[in-house]
Design a protein around this motif. Structure first.
Motif, PDB file in Angstrom:
ATOM      1  N   THR A  49       0.876  -1.171   0.000  1.00 20.93           N
ATOM      2  CA  THR A  49       0.000   0.000   0.000  1.00 20.93           C
ATOM      3  C   THR A  49       0.908   1.214   0.000  1.00 20.93           C
ATOM      4  O   THR A  49       1.905   1.248   0.732  1.00 20.93           O
ATOM      5  N   LEU A  89      -6.068   3.533   3.685  1.00 18.88           N
ATOM      6  CA  LEU A  89      -4.814   2.848   3.988  1.00 18.88           C
ATOM      7  C   LEU A  89      -5.062   1.616   4.857  1.00 18.88           C
ATOM      8  O   LEU A  89      -4.408   0.581   4.681  1.00 18.88           O
ATOM      9  N   LEU A 101       3.466  -0.791   3.959  1.00 15.36           N
ATOM     10  CA  LEU A 101       2.822   0.509   3.747  1.00 15.36           C
ATOM     11  C   LEU A 101       3.919   1.551   3.566  1.00 15.36           C
ATOM     12  O   LEU A 101       4.723   1.782   4.478  1.00 15.36           O
TER      13      LEU A 101
END
Length: 217
Positions: A49, A89, A101
């Motif tokens: 992500t 997120l 992330l």
């Protein structure tokens, strides 16, 4: 190795290899053909992500030389967060199960520049751009307090602050990090040479921040 089986460290290494190809002008443009596209019609299994700036010069998939279905991307001006952004997120990390992330800042950021100018002049922009600038002012002040007076320093601080903000304010992200399922990494991107440099990390294997930065160079 299937994307869903990557560890946080493996996902990071995969992206940094892609960035090296981008910098060297030898991108492989993986997973961008019609055959691969047809396999993604009813599912997705991205391994990263990414939360980046909306700047037109910072296209995440190009910077890391990845293809369709590999990266779940959320972008706002200056990486400004709100409830919807953090929720997006969380969706990438929790619902889609990405082990990594990335928070990606970049030099010459227009939103950060506007915030620095607002602090220096006392003037604020019109419309909803005001909301973007007002959310960036605390990190600009933080940068000034730590001796960073230029735009680059403010971008660096904003990236680091956002990494810690996500970990501290999102219970979902925090639990994933604490359980070893997620690593949050902050990077800054140079527009001129295309290089992404690691500047912050929460979670992951026991590599120091300096070791990760050297590996990215």
């Amino acid at each position: 190795m299937p994307a869903r089986n990557l560890t946080p460290q493996q996902a990071l290494e995969h992206l940094m290899e892609g960035n090296k190809r981008f910098v060297a002008d030898t991108p492989s443009h993986p997973n961008q053909n019609s055959k691969h596209r047809s396999t993604l019609t009813d599912h997705q299994h991205p391994y990263a992500t990414l939360f980046g700036c909306a700047d037109s010069r910072v296209a995440a998939e190009m910077i890391f030389d990845v293809g369709l279905g590999e990266m779940f991307v959320v972008r706002t001006a200056g990486q400004v967060t709100d409830a919807v952004t953090i929720g997006s997120l969380e969706y990438g990390a929790s619902n889609l199960g990405t082990p990594l992330l990335i928070v990606l800042g970049h030099d010459s950021c227009g939103a950060v520049t506007a915030a620095v100018e607002s602090l220096e002049t006392g003037e604020t922009p019109n419309g909803f751009v005001y909301d973007v600038v007002s959310r960036l002012l605390p990190t600009v002040i933080h940068a000034r307090r730590d001796g960073f007076n230029d735009i680059g320093g403010a971008v660096h601080q904003n990236t680091v602050d956002t990494v810690h903000l996500l970990y501290e304010r999102s219970q979902i992200l925090k639990e994933l990090v604490d359980s070893g399922q997620l690593m949050i990494v902050g990077m800054t991107y140079k527009l001129k040479d295309g290089r992404a440099k690691i500047v912050a990390q929460i979670g992951g294997e026991a590599a120091t921040e300096n070791e990760l930065t050297e590996a990215a160079q």
